[in-house]
Design a protein around this motif. Structure first.
Motif, PDB file in Angstrom:
ATOM      1  N   PHE A  69     -25.876  -3.307  87.460  1.00 36.36           N
ATOM      2  CA  PHE A  69     -27.275  -3.497  87.871  1.00 36.36           C
ATOM      3  C   PHE A  69     -28.123  -3.922  86.684  1.00 36.36           C
ATOM      4  N   PHE A  70     -27.919  -3.306  85.528  1.00 34.56           N
ATOM      5  CA  PHE A  70     -28.708  -3.661  84.361  1.00 34.56           C
ATOM      6  C   PHE A  70     -28.340  -5.052  83.840  1.00 34.56           C
ATOM      7  N   PHE A  71     -27.095  -5.415  83.965  1.00 38.34           N
ATOM      8  CA  PHE A  71     -26.648  -6.773  83.618  1.00 38.34           C
ATOM      9  C   PHE A  71     -27.349  -7.805  84.505  1.00 38.34           C
ATOM     10  N   VAL A  72     -27.380  -7.553  85.797  1.00 45.17           N
ATOM     11  CA  VAL A  72     -28.076  -8.434  86.736  1.00 45.17           C
ATOM     12  C   VAL A  72     -29.572  -8.477  86.410  1.00 45.17           C
ATOM     13  N   GLY A  73     -30.126  -7.322  86.008  1.00 45.97           N
ATOM     14  CA  GLY A  73     -31.529  -7.291  85.627  1.00 45.97           C
ATOM     15  C   GLY A  73     -31.822  -8.219  84.462  1.00 45.97           C
ATOM     16  N   GLY A  74     -30.943  -8.238  83.467  1.00 43.98           N
ATOM     17  CA  GLY A  74     -31.141  -9.136  82.332  1.00 43.98           C
ATOM     18  C   GLY A  74     -31.154 -10.594  82.755  1.00 43.98           C
ATOM     19  N   PHE A  75     -30.240 -10.963  83.635  1.00 46.15           N
ATOM     20  CA  PHE A  75     -30.195 -12.326  84.156  1.00 46.15           C
ATOM     21  C   PHE A  75     -31.511 -12.681  84.857  1.00 46.15           C
ATOM     22  N   TYR A 167     -30.376 -16.321  68.321  1.00 47.81           N
ATOM     23  CA  TYR A 167     -29.097 -15.887  67.752  1.00 47.81           C
ATOM     24  C   TYR A 167     -27.954 -15.807  68.761  1.00 47.81           C
ATOM     25  N   GLY A 168     -28.255 -15.912  70.070  1.00 46.41           N
ATOM     26  CA  GLY A 168     -27.198 -15.879  71.077  1.00 46.41           C
ATOM     27  C   GLY A 168     -26.395 -14.594  71.046  1.00 46.41           C
ATOM     28  N   TRP A 169     -25.068 -14.739  70.911  1.00 47.77           N
ATOM     29  CA  TRP A 169     -24.188 -13.576  70.878  1.00 47.77           C
ATOM     30  C   TRP A 169     -24.505 -12.674  69.684  1.00 47.77           C
ATOM     31  N   GLY A 170     -25.120 -13.222  68.649  1.00 47.68           N
ATOM     32  CA  GLY A 170     -25.480 -12.415  67.486  1.00 47.68           C
ATOM     33  C   GLY A 170     -26.466 -11.317  67.827  1.00 47.68           C
ATOM     34  N   ALA A 171     -27.424 -11.607  68.717  1.00 43.73           N
ATOM     35  CA  ALA A 171     -28.398 -10.590  69.132  1.00 43.73           C
ATOM     36  C   ALA A 171     -27.700  -9.467  69.888  1.00 43.73           C
ATOM     37  N   PHE A 172     -26.764  -9.840  70.769  1.00 41.13           N
ATOM     38  CA  PHE A 172     -25.966  -8.840  71.475  1.00 41.13           C
ATOM     39  C   PHE A 172     -25.156  -8.019  70.474  1.00 41.13           C
ATOM     40  N   GLY A 173     -24.539  -8.690  69.503  1.00 42.89           N
ATOM     41  CA  GLY A 173     -23.736  -7.999  68.506  1.00 42.89           C
ATOM     42  C   GLY A 173     -24.537  -7.002  67.698  1.00 42.89           C
ATOM     43  N   PHE A 211     -28.811 -12.060  79.738  1.00 42.39           N
ATOM     44  CA  PHE A 211     -29.381 -13.257  79.109  1.00 42.39           C
ATOM     45  C   PHE A 211     -28.287 -14.290  78.851  1.00 42.39           C
ATOM     46  N   LEU A 212     -27.157 -13.805  78.343  1.00 43.86           N
ATOM     47  CA  LEU A 212     -26.048 -14.713  78.047  1.00 43.86           C
ATOM     48  C   LEU A 212     -25.526 -15.369  79.318  1.00 43.86           C
TER      49      LEU A 212
END
Length: 441
Positions: A69-75, A167-173, A211-212
């Motif tokens: 659900f939180f993943f979908v929220g980010g999208f 930063y893309g994946w860098g922000a997630f990292g 977001f990704l």
């Protein structure tokens, strides 16, 4: 009354990602079903089936789907904020974004708080807050933790989306690294209170995956799922983490409250898994009848989520009032009653949804400039602490000022209710007089 479900379904833009809507409904539905299934009521106590039958805790690796659900929220938040930013390029969109995203969340939540707060006060004045009623006053507020976390995700969307775009994946990292550092400080350094930072790092990292996905950057979902599953298994097998991905009564360490690195790995595995199912899921939801069902469910999902524990406890209360024997938990007779209890909870939830669903419909707003960012930020902060406080202390003990610990601060139910109400009013005020833009998903 507004447009019918059939009309809304028929008017869906062809570019809309319907699979995301399916995931939203399916994840909340799974949580509701899981709560109904796992509840064990004996007299005036409510326990957990997973504590009675520990071997079933492995099921939480599939049924604990809040990360989805939180993943979908980010999208959804990424699409919504970018849409607003294109229409108001001067950047004054924060209050508009908050109100657009939170109308269908805060209004039914505030109604829920007011109804249960009033009921709790009357019950206590009449001296009936013992037994299962007292348990209910505490228990029904627990799902509000989800509302609080979601509020934080909405509040942090603009700065985290900016970091993602740079930063893309860098922000997630970086968020993952923060979660790792917190658990190291917690378990190896025994630093007090540091574990509560993972309410932010863990859930915002899952949110960042949305977001990704919005940018089409999750290209190897199988690798993501495998890494998450392997990581979670290793942490549980060799670390201080419990098997269950939901909180268990009396446990010294919970993967949920506060979240741990094991729960973050669990989230990665689930996100990878649902992305692997994206093609067949999209085909399924393209069917007109299925899509109409998803549209209908999305229109009442938050109301159903807020009231589903009320319905469940209402069913058990009715059984006790009618002197129906409650079998021993996990016995054959108990399992035989499960379908009937869930069916009854479903019916009662439908009644409650019919009574309160109108508050989930977003209201219209007047055109304007979109100013009021600081007011909106203050409002969402008060709402966040209010609903999280209520999830901890519950609605019991309103007159005695019963307290619970929220991070390092003691809160009372009256103070939590006041903060939630004040915050909601500030968010509404900040968003009024602004140009209403539908919340894209």
């Amino acid at each position: 009354m507004g447009s019918s479900v059939r009309e809304l379904a028929a008017a869906t833009p062809t570019a809309r990602d319907r699979y995301v809507d399916l995931l939203r409904v399916a994840s909340l539905g799974t949580v509701v079903f899981g709560h109904w299934l796992m509840a064990v009521v004996t007299g005036d106590e409510v326990g957990n089936l997973l504590a009675v039958v520990p071997g079933l805790q492995v099921l939480t690796w599939v049924l604990q789907v809040m990360p989805v659900f939180f993943f979908v929220g980010g999208f959804s938040h990424a699409l919504s904020y970018r849409s607003l930013r294109r229409k108001q390029p001067d950047g004054s969109v924060y209050s508009v974004f908050l109100r657009a995203r939170l109308q269908r969340l805060l209004r039914p939540t505030i109604v829920f708080i007011l109804v249960w707060g009033t009921a709790a006060l009357l019950v206590q004045l009449l001296g009936g807050d013992g037994g299962l009623t007292g348990v209910a006053l505490r228990l029904v507020a627990q799902p509000l933790w989800f509302i609080g976390i979601y509020l934080a995700m909405v509040a942090f969307t603009p700065p985290l989306l900016k970091l993602h775009e740079r930063y893309g994946w860098g922000a997630f990292g970086a968020l993952v690294a923060g979660a790792v550092a917190v658990d190291v400080a917690r378990f190896a350094g025994h630093v007090p209170f540091v574990e509560f930072l993972n309410f932010a790092f863990v859930w915002l990292a899952v949110h960042q995956l949305g977001f990704l996905r919005a940018d089409g950057r999750i290209r190897m979902p199988a690798a993501l799922a495998a890494a998450g599953l392997t990581g979670a298994a290793a942490l549980v097998a060799f670390g201080p983490y419990p098997l269950s991905m939901v909180g268990m009564p009396g446990e010294k360490v919970s993967n949920m409250a506060p979240p741990t690195l094991a729960l973050l790995c669990h989230g990665l595995w689930l996100v990878g898994a649902v992305e692997l199912l994206r093609t067949p899921g999209a085909r399924l939801v393209a069917r007109p009848r299925i899509w109409r069902g998803v549209v209908a469910a999305n229109g009442i999902a938050m109301t159903a989520f807020l009231w589903h524990l009320t319905a469940m406890l209402g069913v058990y209360g009715a059984l006790l009032a009618l002197d129906v024997t409650l079998p021993a938990p996990a016995s054959a007779a108990w399992w035989a009653q499960v379908p009937l209890r869930i069916a009854a909870a479903l019916v009662l939830t439908a009644v409650l949804v019919a009574a309160f669903r109108s508050f989930e419909r977003p209201a219209s707003a007047k055109p304007g400039s979109g100013s009021g960012g600081p007011v909106a930020a203050l409002g969402i902060t008060l709402c966040l602490f209010g609903v999280l406080g209520l999830s901890m202390v519950g609605f019991g003990g309103l007159l005695e000022g019963r307290t619970a610990m929220l991070v390092a601060v003691r809160v009372t139910a009256p103070a939590a209710v006041a903060m939630a109400l004040a915050g909601w009013l500030l968010v509404e005020r900040a968003g009024r007089g602004t140009r209403r833009v539908p919340a894209a998903s």
